[in-house]
Scaffold this motif. Structure first.
Motif, PDB file in Angstrom:
ATOM      1  N   VAL A  38      15.038 -60.363  30.799  1.00  0.00           N
ATOM      2  CA  VAL A  38      14.295 -61.201  29.627  1.00  0.00           C
ATOM      3  C   VAL A  38      12.818 -60.761  29.939  1.00  0.00           C
ATOM      4  O   VAL A  38      12.168 -60.919  30.830  1.00  0.00           O
ATOM      5  CB  VAL A  38      14.584 -62.784  29.908  1.00  0.00           C
ATOM      6  CG1 VAL A  38      13.546 -63.487  28.926  1.00  0.00           C
ATOM      7  CG2 VAL A  38      16.083 -62.983  29.955  1.00  0.00           C
ATOM      8  N   LEU A  39      12.294 -60.121  28.911  1.00  0.00           N
ATOM      9  CA  LEU A  39      10.908 -59.505  28.786  1.00  0.00           C
ATOM     10  C   LEU A  39      10.116 -60.673  28.229  1.00  0.00           C
ATOM     11  O   LEU A  39      10.554 -61.391  27.036  1.00  0.00           O
ATOM     12  CB  LEU A  39      10.895 -58.045  28.255  1.00  0.00           C
ATOM     13  CG  LEU A  39      11.349 -57.147  28.977  1.00  0.00           C
ATOM     14  CD1 LEU A  39      11.690 -55.710  28.027  1.00  0.00           C
ATOM     15  CD2 LEU A  39      10.624 -56.744  30.099  1.00  0.00           C
ATOM     16  N   GLY A  40       8.822 -60.908  28.522  1.00  0.00           N
ATOM     17  CA  GLY A  40       7.796 -61.719  27.862  1.00  0.00           C
ATOM     18  C   GLY A  40       6.540 -61.552  28.592  1.00  0.00           C
ATOM     19  O   GLY A  40       6.538 -61.321  30.024  1.00  0.00           O
ATOM     20  N   TYR A 212      16.446 -59.141  26.375  1.00  0.00           N
ATOM     21  CA  TYR A 212      16.080 -60.175  25.497  1.00  0.00           C
ATOM     22  C   TYR A 212      14.443 -60.218  25.623  1.00  0.00           C
ATOM     23  O   TYR A 212      13.873 -59.766  26.395  1.00  0.00           O
ATOM     24  CB  TYR A 212      16.623 -61.492  26.153  1.00  0.00           C
ATOM     25  CG  TYR A 212      17.911 -61.568  25.792  1.00  0.00           C
ATOM     26  CD1 TYR A 212      18.631 -62.247  25.022  1.00  0.00           C
ATOM     27  CD2 TYR A 212      18.600 -61.197  27.213  1.00  0.00           C
ATOM     28  CE1 TYR A 212      20.182 -62.098  25.224  1.00  0.00           C
ATOM     29  CE2 TYR A 212      20.150 -61.033  27.168  1.00  0.00           C
ATOM     30  CZ  TYR A 212      20.804 -61.825  25.876  1.00  0.00           C
ATOM     31  OH  TYR A 212      22.204 -61.984  26.056  1.00  0.00           O
ATOM     32  N   GLN A 213      13.857 -60.734  24.558  1.00  0.00           N
ATOM     33  CA  GLN A 213      12.498 -60.810  24.468  1.00  0.00           C
ATOM     34  C   GLN A 213      12.119 -62.394  24.618  1.00  0.00           C
ATOM     35  O   GLN A 213      12.865 -63.107  23.693  1.00  0.00           O
ATOM     36  CB  GLN A 213      11.659 -60.476  23.163  1.00  0.00           C
ATOM     37  CG  GLN A 213      11.853 -58.904  23.194  1.00  0.00           C
ATOM     38  CD  GLN A 213      10.623 -58.256  23.822  1.00  0.00           C
ATOM     39  OE1 GLN A 213       9.550 -58.920  24.322  1.00  0.00           O
ATOM     40  NE2 GLN A 213      10.751 -56.789  23.894  1.00  0.00           N
ATOM     41  N   ILE A 214      11.057 -62.889  25.172  1.00  0.00           N
ATOM     42  CA  ILE A 214      10.882 -64.319  25.137  1.00  0.00           C
ATOM     43  C   ILE A 214       9.377 -64.414  24.776  1.00  0.00           C
ATOM     44  O   ILE A 214       8.484 -63.876  25.414  1.00  0.00           O
ATOM     45  CB  ILE A 214      11.049 -65.246  26.212  1.00  0.00           C
ATOM     46  CG1 ILE A 214      10.875 -66.706  26.091  1.00  0.00           C
ATOM     47  CG2 ILE A 214      10.624 -64.493  27.689  1.00  0.00           C
ATOM     48  CD1 ILE A 214      11.565 -67.507  27.086  1.00  0.00           C
ATOM     49  N   ILE A 215       8.960 -65.116  23.644  1.00  0.00           N
ATOM     50  CA  ILE A 215       7.894 -64.968  23.374  1.00  0.00           C
ATOM     51  C   ILE A 215       7.462 -66.584  22.769  1.00  0.00           C
ATOM     52  O   ILE A 215       8.040 -66.951  22.019  1.00  0.00           O
ATOM     53  CB  ILE A 215       7.321 -64.143  22.020  1.00  0.00           C
ATOM     54  CG1 ILE A 215       7.453 -62.644  22.623  1.00  0.00           C
ATOM     55  CG2 ILE A 215       5.843 -64.368  21.457  1.00  0.00           C
ATOM     56  CD1 ILE A 215       7.328 -61.764  21.540  1.00  0.00           C
ATOM     57  N   ASP A 216       6.197 -67.322  23.568  1.00  0.00           N
ATOM     58  CA  ASP A 216       6.090 -68.510  22.879  1.00  0.00           C
ATOM     59  C   ASP A 216       7.019 -69.438  23.044  1.00  0.00           C
ATOM     60  O   ASP A 216       7.242 -70.191  22.125  1.00  0.00           O
ATOM     61  CB  ASP A 216       5.205 -68.511  21.703  1.00  0.00           C
ATOM     62  CG  ASP A 216       4.317 -69.758  21.441  1.00  0.00           C
ATOM     63  OD1 ASP A 216       4.031 -70.413  22.516  1.00  0.00           O
ATOM     64  OD2 ASP A 216       4.187 -69.935  20.348  1.00  0.00           O
TER      65      ASP A 216
END
Ligand SMILES: Nc1ncnc2c1ncn2[C@@H]1O[C@H](COP(=O)(O)OP(=O)(O)OP(=O)(O)O)[C@@H](O)[C@H]1O
Ligand SMILES: [Mg+2]
Length: 223
Positions: A38-40, A212-216
């Motif tokens: 999980v990248l962010g 996965y991307q996690i943004i805000d």
């Protein structure tokens, strides 16, 4: 098998002007035998997501299952037991006890955990991580990268079915990143463990089965 499942999870901290929604309607699943990355960016909700996924903190709404068991339906004691037996955490602040030597950190786990890897396997692991010479040192005597690797070894020592790692490579040089990345992949692919890594470290991308991307606070699947 799905080992970690989040269903429509939200997490809100504070209220009024101090209100922060750290996690926004995240549904997520991780299977055994796979490494999910999980990248962010900083402040996007990575640590909040990971600690909720491992039952360390409760969501404001939504459900979390570990090994098919709804964590929200358990008593505090049952939740602690589930976590202790199934989940190995590598936390962002390393979470080592300053007054215990490296060796004693492992002995402490041996006393409370129902299963650990053998002493021979531990020796091999410490060598692989390049920390086998540090067993008699106290955490304040170690560098950030050394503490990070001790924290990784400690999480793996208790032979958990699920490994949740928060920025496990932040303090490591490129060569060590490769060692740790390979180690985590092997745990998933060879031992069938469920590995979830949250990070902003793009160097780990090549080791992942799913990204996965996690943004805000919002999560999207990339691959
Ligand atoms: N206990 C808390 N009380 C209030 N706000 C919090 C708390 N924990 C996290 N937050 C807020 O939730 C948001 C997400 O924080 P989180 O620590 O999950 O981000 P992160 O992606 O892990 O960041 P970093 O990469 O810097 O570690 C931030 O705005 C943070 O300030
Ligand atoms: Mg964090």
């Amino acid at each position: 098998m799905k080992m970690i499942e989040l269903d429509h999870v939200n997490k809100i901290f504070g209220n009024g002007v101090g209100r922060v929604q750290a996690i926004k309607d995240i549904s997520f699943a991780a299977k055994s035998g796979e490494l999910s990355l999980v990248l962010g960016p900083s402040g996007s909700g990575k640590s909040t997501f990971l600690t909720i996924a491992g039952g360390l903190q409760k969501p404001t709404s939504g459900t979390v299952k570990i090994g098919g068991i709804d964590v929200g339906s358990l008593s505090a004691k049952e939740r602690d037991r589930l976590r202790l037996n199934k989940v190995g955490f590598v936390l962002q602040n390393y979470d080592l006890l300053p007054y215990l030597t490296v060796k004693e950190q492992f002995q402490l786990i041996q006393r409370v955990s129902s299963q650990t890897i053998s002493q021979q396997e531990l020796k091999k692991l410490l060598k692989e991580l390049g920390i086998d010479q540090l067993v008699n040192k106290y955490p304040p005597q170690l560098s950030g990268g050394q503490m990070q690797r001790v924290a990784i070894a400690r999480a793996l020592y208790q032979k958990p079915a699920v490994i949740l790692a928060d920025e496990p490579t932040a303090a490591l040089d490129s060569q060590r990143v490769q060692v740790v990345g390979k180690l985590l992949t092997n745990l998933a692919h060879q031992r069938g463990e469920t590995v979830i890594v949250v990070t902003h470290d793009e160097r780990l991308r090549s080791f992942a089965d799913h990204v996965y991307q996690i943004i805000d606070g919002q999560m999207t699947m990339e691959s």
